[in-house]
Design an enzyme around this catalytic site. Structure first.
Site, PDB file in Angstrom:
ATOM      1  N   VAL A   1      19.967   1.605 -78.674  1.00 47.43           N
ATOM      2  CA  VAL A   1      21.245   2.210 -78.287  1.00 47.43           C
ATOM      3  C   VAL A   1      22.031   1.369 -77.277  1.00 47.43           C
ATOM      4  CG1 VAL A   1      20.498   4.570 -78.773  1.00 47.43           C
ATOM      5  CG2 VAL A   1      20.113   3.619 -76.513  1.00 47.43           C
ATOM      6  N   LYS A   2      21.345   0.475 -76.577  1.00 46.19           N
ATOM      7  CA  LYS A   2      21.980  -0.452 -75.621  1.00 46.19           C
ATOM      8  C   LYS A   2      22.898   0.271 -74.638  1.00 46.19           C
ATOM      9  CE  LYS A   2      21.771  -4.442 -78.745  1.00 46.19           C
ATOM     10  NZ  LYS A   2      21.262  -3.791 -79.978  1.00 46.19           N
ATOM     11  N   ARG A   3      22.426   1.347 -74.047  1.00 45.98           N
ATOM     12  CA  ARG A   3      23.235   2.109 -73.104  1.00 45.98           C
ATOM     13  C   ARG A   3      23.250   1.436 -71.730  1.00 45.98           C
ATOM     14  NH1 ARG A   3      24.988   4.149 -77.378  1.00 45.98           N
ATOM     15  NH2 ARG A   3      24.712   6.347 -77.882  1.00 45.98           N
TER      16      ARG A   3
END
Length: 284
Positions: free
Chosen positions: A93-95
């Site tokens: 998700v690379k949040r």
């Protein structure tokens, strides 16, 4: 703890991680519609083929998010299948954010009982590793994991990731090296397990020495897990696993998506089994 579950997955099923990436072109090749329903069928088929063959899955959330709320419903069903199959799931998700915002992202993905519950997520530390402190806290509270982007395979990233830290504890080190060292210290403080609960993303198509990483040495306690995209379709050769990652190789999650998924739904299980064997042969 996530690190302990990851170690058990390695022991039981090896280090291969199968991606769930329902690209438009893959859906077409699989004879599926480019829709939330197609992405759901795709993902659930991957879970069924992976169960009993590998221990780890990595869905790329963007390919579900593009279908809006229907895409998230589809994803929730895929994740439910994966949990029921006992598979370890790393949501790509690379949040990245600050304060309560980044905490809310972690709550959504790492809280037990959430419809989006997974075992670990990818996070973006380029606002400063400390900006993720509340994510670290949520992950620790629930025995979950985080993987911090550190050295990614896209060429645009090198100018930032190879830059030198100007001041503070890690002054003089590359940004990538500073992230890796920060993660290693956090793992050493928080666990005595073989693998830490916090990992990094280091691309398999890179020369890690360009990023200030000496792979000949690694922490003696709580080895940092490495999520390694780039094998297979992107050109990384599994035979180079040890030469790329050195002393970190024992904690590398060999992530493959298109190279396996392109086998199609009928031959997917066979493709997974073949790659499991090949990865296992390299590790001995």
């Amino acid at each position: 703890m996530f690190g302990e579950r990851l170690h058990r997955a390695f022991t039981a099923r090896g280090q291969l991680c199968v991606g769930i990436d329902p690209h438009t072109w893959l859906l077409s090749e699989w004879g599926l519609p480019d829709s939330a329903a197609g992405a759901e069928s795709f993902g659930r088929t991957v879970v069924a083929a992976a169960a009993g063959r590998v221990g780890i899955l990595k869905p790329q959330i963007a390919f579900y998010e593009r279908f809006g709320s229907a895409g998230y419903v589809a994803l929730e069903r895929v994740l439910a299948d994966a949990r029921a199959a006992g598979l370890l799931v790393i949501a790509d998700v690379k949040r990245g954010d600050l304060g309560t915002s980044v905490e809310a992202y972690a709550d959504a993905w790492l809280t037990p009982g959430s419809s989006l519950e997974v075992d670990a997520i990818t996070v973006n530390p380029f606002m400063g590793v400390g900006s993720l402190d509340l994510s670290f806290a949520v992950a620790a509270a629930h025995g979950k994991g985080l993987f911090l982007l550190a050295a990614t395979s896209n060429p645009e990233a090198a100018v930032i990731q190879q830059a030198v830290v100007a001041r503070g504890e890690y002054a003089g080190r590359s940004v990538t090296r500073a992230i890796l060292d920060d993660v290693a210290e956090r793992n050493a403080r928080s666990t005595t397990a073989a693998l830490g609960a916090i990992g990094v993303v280091l691309g398999a198509t890179l020369d890690l020495s360009d990023f200030g990483i000496d792979t000949a040495t690694a922490p003696q306690r709580a080895l940092t897990p490495v999520l390694a995209p780039g094998f297979g379709h992107q050109g990384g050769d599994i035979m180079d696993l040890i030469s790329i990652y050195g002393e970190y190789a024992g904690g590398v999650i060999v992530s493959e998506s298109r190279s396996v998924l392109s086998a199609g739904p009928v031959r997917l299980a066979e493709a997974i089994e073949r790659r499991v064997t090949e990865v296992g042969a390299v590790r001995g």
